[in-house]
Design an enzyme around this catalytic site. Structure first.
Site, PDB file in Angstrom:
ATOM      1  N   VAL A  16      27.516  40.966  37.692  1.00 10.66           N
ATOM      2  CA  VAL A  16      27.757  39.864  38.692  1.00 10.66           C
ATOM      3  C   VAL A  16      26.338  39.806  39.182  1.00 10.66           C
ATOM      4  CG1 VAL A  16      28.834  38.771  40.170  1.00 10.66           C
ATOM      5  CG2 VAL A  16      30.195  40.018  38.580  1.00 10.66           C
ATOM      6  N   GLU A 130      35.205  33.600  47.264  1.00  8.79           N
ATOM      7  CA  GLU A 130      35.953  32.942  46.097  1.00  8.79           C
ATOM      8  C   GLU A 130      36.058  33.610  44.960  1.00  8.79           C
ATOM      9  OE1 GLU A 130      37.176  29.214  46.229  1.00  8.79           O
ATOM     10  OE2 GLU A 130      38.134  30.298  44.478  1.00  8.79           O
ATOM     11  N   GLY A 135      37.846  35.183  39.114  1.00 11.54           N
ATOM     12  CA  GLY A 135      36.534  34.884  38.940  1.00 11.54           C
ATOM     13  C   GLY A 135      35.944  33.270  39.214  1.00 11.54           C
ATOM     14  N   GLY A 188      35.554  45.195  24.750  1.00 20.46           N
ATOM     15  CA  GLY A 188      34.842  45.217  26.462  1.00 20.46           C
ATOM     16  C   GLY A 188      35.495  44.519  27.394  1.00 20.46           C
ATOM     17  N   LYS A 206      44.639  40.811  44.398  1.00 20.73           N
ATOM     18  CA  LYS A 206      44.580  39.290  44.386  1.00 20.73           C
ATOM     19  C   LYS A 206      45.919  38.575  44.871  1.00 20.73           C
ATOM     20  CE  LYS A 206      41.245  39.705  40.452  1.00 20.73           C
ATOM     21  NZ  LYS A 206      41.064  40.048  38.927  1.00 20.73           N
ATOM     22  N   GLY A 305      33.780  38.449  34.135  1.00 22.03           N
ATOM     23  CA  GLY A 305      32.658  38.085  33.390  1.00 22.03           C
ATOM     24  C   GLY A 305      31.379  37.796  34.596  1.00 22.03           C
TER      25      GLY A 305
HETATM   26  N1  HSE Z   1      39.140  43.398  35.641  1.00 20.56           N
HETATM   27  C1  HSE Z   1      39.450  41.962  36.024  1.00 20.56           C
HETATM   28  C2  HSE Z   1      40.359  41.385  34.963  1.00 20.56           C
HETATM   29  C3  HSE Z   1      38.419  41.336  36.429  1.00 20.56           C
HETATM   30  O1  HSE Z   1      40.576  41.969  33.882  1.00 20.56           O
HETATM   31  O2  HSE Z   1      40.537  40.196  35.049  1.00 20.56           O
HETATM   32  C4  HSE Z   1      37.980  41.443  37.979  1.00 20.56           C
HETATM   33  O3  HSE Z   1      38.861  41.188  38.895  1.00 20.56           O
END
Ligand code: HSE
Length: 429
Positions: A16, A130, A135, A188, A206, A305
């Site tokens: 990031v 945010e 993401g 990945g 979250k 990502g």
């Molecule tokens: N590892 C998380 C996901 C992304 O797979 O959505 C970062 O929070």
């Protein structure tokens, strides 16, 4: 436009951080025009120096994050390191030095968000994050600002891309959990140690952030009930299909009907194909928000990502820089409702219970009476006989988790019940 640039320190230059640095450089003129002042990246703190970091000038790299944050002339600190420490200490130091902070750190915000917000307010600076949830999807600002005049009652979301990829693979190919996880790792999507994703820790952090903002109350990760996807079987997915459902790892935040409490939970659940979240495939995220005046809203997009997460970070950077230019701050923490977070046993939902039972007269009646004894009303029953035993699938109407648990304990004790093969909640109706 003011000519003195706003000075930005970047903590972390991984997937990031390197995208944030790249876009800050390539889009510098646009960012300056939108903010009303140029922004200058004056330092990038990394754990290990000496690695080539494309697009980041070598002279900006430092391994001394502490010195960078404390140099005294930083306007904004961007924290994309993750974890609790040293990130928390560095963010508090940034506030003490008068810098606003943009963070993507869900674990820290879900644990110590109230303390960090208080420190930002005391210092008269901003704390924006945010990128910490879903993401690239604009979600926290819409909840905090666009819906500030409405009353949010429910947030239902797919907020972890890794687990959604695994659930989607199991659904579309019939693969088991381990096989789907292997594919997610090879492509990945899953990390070498997938625990945080597959056990639901990432989604729980979250959920805590979403519940706190949606309901104007303090919710921490410790308040969130959490179950991961590791126990979901190909048989569960097949059974969901027979009911016209998919299985998803959901984060569910609800205000109680009496408005006096909230609940936040993360667990796999069956979701009807007709629900908009059922069509969220692969590693995408989506969050469904139910508000009194607005009705139902859906936010959808890439939840992870480098570039997508950088998009959210840069949106926050522009916002906090605009506030700096205008000598103001944005909205801070809103926790005025002080609603208690209730435990899972008081959550009310529907259940899909799959049992292996003896196939003889009276067994179905016995099973049904255990549900009735605990006040759990049955919606549908499906039975399939197999040489002396049978598989029995019961779907209930809405009941508390406590009543369902007591029902299952009693079912397990029946001689005619050989196994309680699976229990899964049914959501989205
Ligand atoms: N590892 C998380 C996901 C992304 O797979 O959505 C970062 O929070």
């Amino acid at each position: 436009m003011r000519t003195r640039p706003l000075k930005v320190a970047l903590l972390g230059c991984g997937v990031v951080g390197s995208e944030v640095a790249r876009i800050m450089t390539t889009d510098a003129a646009d960012l300056a025009a939108r903010i009303g002042a140029p922004v200058e990246l004056v330092g990038v703190a990394v754990r290990r120096a000496g690695r080539a970091r494309a697009g980041v000038p070598e002279h900006l790299i430092t391994t001394d994050a502490e010195a960078l944050v404390n140099r005294g002339d930083i306007d904004v600190v961007i924290e994309v390191v993750g974890g609790i420490e040293p990130s928390k200490h560095l963010i508090l130091s940034a506030f003490a030095n008068g810098a606003s902070v943009v963070s993507a750190n869900k674990a820290l915000l879900a644990k110590d968000g109230a303390e960090l917000h208080a420190a930002a307010a005391k210092a008269g600076v901003d704390l924006y994050y945010e990128a910490a949830v879903a993401g690239a999807i604009p979600l926290l600002r819409p909840l905090r600002e666009s819906l500030a005049g409405d009353k949010v009652n429910r947030v239902l979301g797919i907020v972890n891309g890794t687990t959604n990829f695994i659930m989607d693979k199991m659904d579309s190919t019939g693969a088991g959990y381990s096989e789907a996880l292997e594919e997610a790792t090879a492509l990945g999507y899953a990390e070498a140690d997938p625990t945080a994703d597959v056990e639901g820790f990432d989604a729980a952090a979250k959920a805590a952030i979403l519940a706190g903002i949606a309901f104007h109350t303090k919710v921490t990760a410790a308040d969130v009930y959490r179950e991961g996807i590791t126990e979901v079987t190909a048989a569960d997915i097949a059974s969901a299909k027979e009911m016209g459902c998919v299985v998803k790892l959901l984060a569910i935040c609800e205000r109680a009907a009496d408005g006096e409490s909230v609940t936040a939970r993360v667990h796999p659940a069956m979701l009807p194909l007709s629900h908009p979240l059922a069509s969220v495939r692969e590693a995408y995220n989506a969050v469904f928000v139910e508000a009194e005046a607005a009705g139902r809203l859906m936010f959808y997009g890439p939840g992870a990502g480098g570039a997508p997460t950088a998009s959210a970070v840069l949106g926050d950077l522009v916002a906090v820089c605009r506030n700096k230019v205008n000598g103001t701050t944005g909205p801070g923490d809103s926790v005025y409702t002080q609603l208690p977070a209730k435990p899972m046993d008081q959550v009310i939902t529907r259940y899909h219970v799959s049992l292996d039972v003896d196939d003889r007269a009276g067994v179905l009646a016995q099973v049904a009476s255990v549900f009735a004894e605990h006040g759990v009303s049955i919606d549908t029953v499906r039975q399939q006989g197999r040489d002396g035993d049978a598989s029995l699938v019961v779907v209930t109407h809405r009941a508390t988790d406590a009543a369902l648990s007591a029902t299952v304990d009693k079912l397990r004790a029946l001689d005619s019940v050989r196994d309680v093969a699976s229990i899964m909640r049914v959501e989205g109706e």
